[in-house]
Scaffold this motif. Sequence first.
Motif, PDB file in Angstrom:
ATOM      1  N   THR A  94      37.903 -15.305  25.424  1.00 57.26           N
ATOM      2  CA  THR A  94      36.679 -15.920  25.932  1.00 57.26           C
ATOM      3  C   THR A  94      36.284 -15.210  27.217  1.00 57.26           C
ATOM      4  N   THR A 107      30.672 -23.176  35.053  1.00 52.56           N
ATOM      5  CA  THR A 107      30.132 -24.148  34.113  1.00 52.56           C
ATOM      6  C   THR A 107      31.244 -25.012  33.525  1.00 52.56           C
ATOM      7  N   ARG A 109      31.770 -25.588  30.416  1.00 54.14           N
ATOM      8  CA  ARG A 109      32.372 -24.857  29.287  1.00 54.14           C
ATOM      9  C   ARG A 109      33.348 -23.798  29.772  1.00 54.14           C
ATOM     10  N   GLU A 112      36.564 -25.515  30.917  1.00 52.57           N
ATOM     11  CA  GLU A 112      37.366 -25.939  29.768  1.00 52.57           C
ATOM     12  C   GLU A 112      38.119 -24.763  29.156  1.00 52.57           C
ATOM     13  N   ALA A 113      37.472 -23.611  29.067  1.00 53.16           N
ATOM     14  CA  ALA A 113      38.150 -22.416  28.539  1.00 53.16           C
ATOM     15  C   ALA A 113      39.310 -22.012  29.438  1.00 53.16           C
ATOM     16  N   THR A 200      34.342 -15.155  22.334  1.00 53.37           N
ATOM     17  CA  THR A 200      33.256 -16.054  22.714  1.00 53.37           C
ATOM     18  C   THR A 200      32.808 -15.702  24.125  1.00 53.37           C
ATOM     19  N   VAL A 202      30.902 -17.148  27.521  1.00 56.61           N
ATOM     20  CA  VAL A 202      30.402 -18.300  28.273  1.00 56.61           C
ATOM     21  C   VAL A 202      29.557 -17.759  29.432  1.00 56.61           C
TER      22      VAL A 202
END
Length: 341
Positions: A94, A107, A109, A112-113, A200, A202
Amino acid sequence: MGGTPELRGHRVVVAGAERAARHAVARCRALGADVTPAVAPSSLATLDPALRRASLVVAVDDGNPGWDILPALCRERRILLVRERPAPDAGSVTLVGGGPGAADLVTVRGAEALARADVVFYDRLGPYGTVAGLAPGAELVDVGKLPGHHKVPQLLIERLVVEAALAGKSVVRLKGGDPFVFGRGGEEVAACVAAGISVTVVPGITSAVSVPGAAGIPVTHRGVSRMFTVASGHQPFSEAELEHLAGLGGTIVVLMGVGTLPQTVGGLLRHGLDPATPAAIVERGFSDTQRSTVARIDGLVVAAGLAGCTSPAVVVIGDVVAVGADAAAELAGYAPAGARR
């Protein structure tokens, strides 16, 4: 990495298969807990003394129905039980944009990552000073670059990220600002895709907008500037680029531009930019030592030298600087030299 004191002195039982529970075990240990893993329901009988002394049980959903006995055991022994999702089986990457440096500008998100990461490769920009708290239990690898010095070359960073993911780890590549704004995020995504790794992205808050904003300078302003151009000053601009920037109008934002400031300013003036155009250098945005140097563009290099401006910094050129400088002058009770009203 030293554990923070949130769970220091507490005994914690983490129930779940070893791979599925690895994040929970690492995080609890990073928080200072005395952790006893229970990798299978059959081990609960041998763990009975640990359960009796535990103040917390973390149940990881690894798909084994044998853990169904845990709620009753915890109620009987008055132990707090929390449930957690399993760590992924396959490795992944990520890319997280860490924003301009303040930890609370990451952020949700992105946070959380980081909380789920096995390993974090981080730069010196972004919230690098608080990465241990954002990613408790993760291995932290500093691959940051300094002006003129890349202690870990880009290709090696990509190789390290790919190798960690191929080993089955949840990898976070933490970058300052946004990964795709001069962050070489596209190259790192391409490396992961070529290796067949799930990746991914972010997004993050780019310093091109946020750092001028922190200094009270809007990159656009009604009646003043309806466009802004973001450029990298890491390398000197070509004559064609300087001519284009000087004639485009609006606001010019230059990232990584302190080292090439004389060439940039000289070239813009040479290609017709009004010498009275307001300009600013905002250093170390969102830090306790944030500082702005404001001057006309024709005096910016001298002002930067007198102030001793250094990276990291954002250079802003355009009439919006006067808008921000006016606001700062009203609050501080002085008018910055060279700022046009």
